[in-house]
Scaffold this active site. Structure first.
Site, PDB file in Angstrom:
ATOM      1  N   TRP A 102      12.908  -5.283  -2.362  1.00 62.37           N
ATOM      2  CA  TRP A 102      11.651  -5.070  -3.087  1.00 62.37           C
ATOM      3  C   TRP A 102      11.902  -5.006  -4.583  1.00 62.37           C
ATOM      4  O   TRP A 102      11.130  -5.544  -5.380  1.00 62.37           O
ATOM      5  CB  TRP A 102      10.950  -3.810  -2.586  1.00 62.37           C
ATOM      6  CG  TRP A 102      10.614  -3.882  -1.128  1.00 62.37           C
ATOM      7  CD1 TRP A 102      11.056  -3.044  -0.149  1.00 62.37           C
ATOM      8  CD2 TRP A 102       9.799  -4.864  -0.464  1.00 62.37           C
ATOM      9  NE1 TRP A 102      10.565  -3.437   1.069  1.00 62.37           N
ATOM     10  CE2 TRP A 102       9.793  -4.544   0.911  1.00 62.37           C
ATOM     11  CE3 TRP A 102       9.072  -5.979  -0.900  1.00 62.37           C
ATOM     12  CZ2 TRP A 102       9.087  -5.307   1.857  1.00 62.37           C
ATOM     13  CZ3 TRP A 102       8.375  -6.740   0.041  1.00 62.37           C
ATOM     14  CH2 TRP A 102       8.390  -6.393   1.391  1.00 62.37           C
ATOM     15  N   ASP A 169       8.271   2.257  -8.144  1.00 62.92           N
ATOM     16  CA  ASP A 169       7.672   1.823  -6.878  1.00 62.92           C
ATOM     17  C   ASP A 169       8.019   2.897  -5.845  1.00 62.92           C
ATOM     18  O   ASP A 169       9.173   3.021  -5.430  1.00 62.92           O
ATOM     19  CB  ASP A 169       8.261   0.457  -6.483  1.00 62.92           C
ATOM     20  CG  ASP A 169       7.820  -0.005  -5.091  1.00 62.92           C
ATOM     21  OD1 ASP A 169       7.059   0.716  -4.427  1.00 62.92           O
ATOM     22  OD2 ASP A 169       8.243  -1.108  -4.684  1.00 62.92           O
ATOM     23  N   LYS A 193       2.922   2.762   4.245  1.00 62.73           N
ATOM     24  CA  LYS A 193       4.151   3.370   4.749  1.00 62.73           C
ATOM     25  C   LYS A 193       3.948   4.870   4.955  1.00 62.73           C
ATOM     26  O   LYS A 193       4.250   5.393   6.000  1.00 62.73           O
ATOM     27  CB  LYS A 193       5.303   3.137   3.773  1.00 62.73           C
ATOM     28  CG  LYS A 193       5.486   1.664   3.367  1.00 62.73           C
ATOM     29  CD  LYS A 193       6.530   0.960   4.149  1.00 62.73           C
ATOM     30  CE  LYS A 193       6.612  -0.546   3.944  1.00 62.73           C
ATOM     31  NZ  LYS A 193       6.572  -1.069   2.595  1.00 62.73           N
TER      32      LYS A 193
HETATM   33  C1  LIG Z   1       6.831  -2.384   1.834  1.00 63.04           C
HETATM   34  C2  LIG Z   1       7.260  -2.272   0.433  1.00 63.04           C
HETATM   35  C3  LIG Z   1       6.753  -3.125  -0.572  1.00 63.04           C
HETATM   36  C4  LIG Z   1       5.812  -4.259  -0.277  1.00 63.04           C
HETATM   37  O1  LIG Z   1       4.566  -3.745   0.006  1.00 63.04           O
HETATM   38  P1  LIG Z   1       3.303  -4.687   0.262  1.00 63.04           P
HETATM   39  O2  LIG Z   1       2.183  -3.699   0.225  1.00 63.04           O
HETATM   40  O3  LIG Z   1       3.500  -5.341   1.589  1.00 63.04           O
HETATM   41  O4  LIG Z   1       3.218  -5.688  -0.834  1.00 63.04           O
HETATM   42  C5  LIG Z   1       7.175  -2.912  -1.870  1.00 63.04           C
HETATM   43  N1  LIG Z   1       8.036  -1.938  -2.180  1.00 63.04           N
HETATM   44  C6  LIG Z   1       8.545  -1.110  -1.240  1.00 63.04           C
HETATM   45  C7  LIG Z   1       9.510  -0.037  -1.647  1.00 63.04           C
HETATM   46  C8  LIG Z   1       8.173  -1.252   0.090  1.00 63.04           C
HETATM   47  O5  LIG Z   1       8.667  -0.429   1.019  1.00 63.04           O
END
Ligand SMILES: *Cc1c(COP(=O)(O)O)cnc(C)c1O
Length: 357
Positions: A102, A169, A193
């Protein structure tokens, strides 16, 4: 119905009571005799949901004044773009740390808008650890990190400090532990998540860092548009915002981040203790960087996988397979996963050792 122990990495487990409240609001919201899904997002009932969701974020993060809370669409992946588009100046430079898939996707998107300096990377070692001791350039427009690397199972335990705006993030460990959130100028997290269903992304941004790039930004991509319209510039993802609000209410009513951090620590300690103790398994990441959310591990003898898979599936465990890019196993232990589910998994691992040992 036999209990399912849901270790899915995302979209992932939500508290049962949240699902029940959400299900009932889909049929009849606020006693309106209408579904949450069939009323105007500009109705006072939905405006109250948005307002409550925003204030719960501020409460959980204990944010000082000067921050805006947004619920956007496009997932965390769109934030890889929006962060750079809104913060990276024309002819400017951004600093990133590369700790996984990511993070490297975020780097790739930022390069579209300017120069990117990758200050550290653990890629050469299969992202097994979080780099430390790097220098954040003082002339960068911002620094970007990923708090929890969902695929590799590493987590930043101590965040770096720098006078430049810090961006994080937090998609896969948002609201899982106490953090000094005010250290960051921008935080984003896809809801699916650890805070709700897929369909919305939480963005928390310090207003003073915006409007400095010198480039024209399309309205939908400009944080200032969404701030000025309270996340209702266009139709917001009403269901995802509502369920995220319910999950935050669940957190706050049970004791907030201190309460959940305590449970998450217990789950992680139990899980990693078994991975380390059991002679059939081994953990894949540096012990000091182990994620409390995603524990990645392997069987020393991969030939035993089919038998182990059969065993955990029979115990009602779901979603234990590692990400398709890395294989092995990944126990995702997000906020809503009860300690009991980890206990069941640990028992299965012990039983497997007994049979095979
Ligand atoms: C799952 C995830 C993403 C991507 O998320 P989307 O909502 O599918 O774009 C980005 N960063 C992290 C740390 C993730 O776990």
């Amino acid at each position: 119905m036999a209990k399912v122990h849901n270790f899915s990495a995302g979209p992932s487990i939500l508290p049962r009571e949240v699902l029940e409240k959400a299900a009932s609001a889909v049929l009849d919201f606020d006693n309106l005799k209408l579904s949450l899904l069939e009323i105007s997002h500009r109705s006072k009932n939905f405006e109250a949901v948005m307002e409550r969701a925003r204030s719960l974020v501020k409460e959980l993060m204990q944010l000082p004044d000067g921050y805006s809370v947004l619920f956007l669409q496009g997932g965390a992946s769109l934030q890889f773009v929006m962060v750079a588009q809104n913060l990276l100046r024309e002819r400017g430079k951004a600093a990133y740390i590369d700790t996984g898939t990511w993070a490297s996707n975020a780097i790739k998107e930022a390069k579209i808008f300017g120069q990117v300096e990758v200050v550290a990377s653990s890629k050469a070692d299969n992202y097994r650890y979080i780099p430390k001791g790097y220098t954040i350039p003082a002339d960068a427009d911002y620094f970007h990190c990923t708090s929890n690397n969902t695929i590799y199972g590493t987590q930043i335990k101590e965040f770096p400090t720098s006078p430049i705006p810090m961006v994080c993030d937090m998609s896969s460990d948002i609201f899982s532990r106490r953090i000094d959130f005010s250290k960051f100028s921008l935080i984003y997290a896809g809801a699916q998540k650890n805070m709700g269903p897929a369909g919305t992304t939480l963005v928390v941004v310090k207003d003073e860092i915006l409007g400095k790039t010198g480039r024209a930004i399309p309205a939908m991509m400009d944080y200032r548009t969404h701030i000025s319209k309270d996340s209702m510039y266009n139709t917001p993802p009403v269901f995802a915002v509502y369920v995220s609000m319910l999950t935050m209410e669940w957190l706050v009513s049970n004791g907030g981040l201190e309460w959940i951090e305590n449970i998450n620590r217990q789950k992680a300690e139990l899980m990693y203790a078994e991975i380390d103790r059991n002679p059939l398994f081994y953990g894949t990441v540096a012990p000091e960087d182990r994620s409390w959310m995603n524990a990645c591990f392997l069987l020393k003898d991969p030939a035993l996988e089919p038998e182990f898979d059969k065993m955990w599936k029979e115990a009602g465990i779901s979603g234990l397979r590692g990400h398709r890019s890395v294989g092995g196993y990944r126990a995702s232990m997000y906020n809503a996963l009860p300690l009991e589910s980890v206990q069941v998994l640990v028992e299965v691992m012990k039983e497997f050792e007994r049979i095979k040992g």
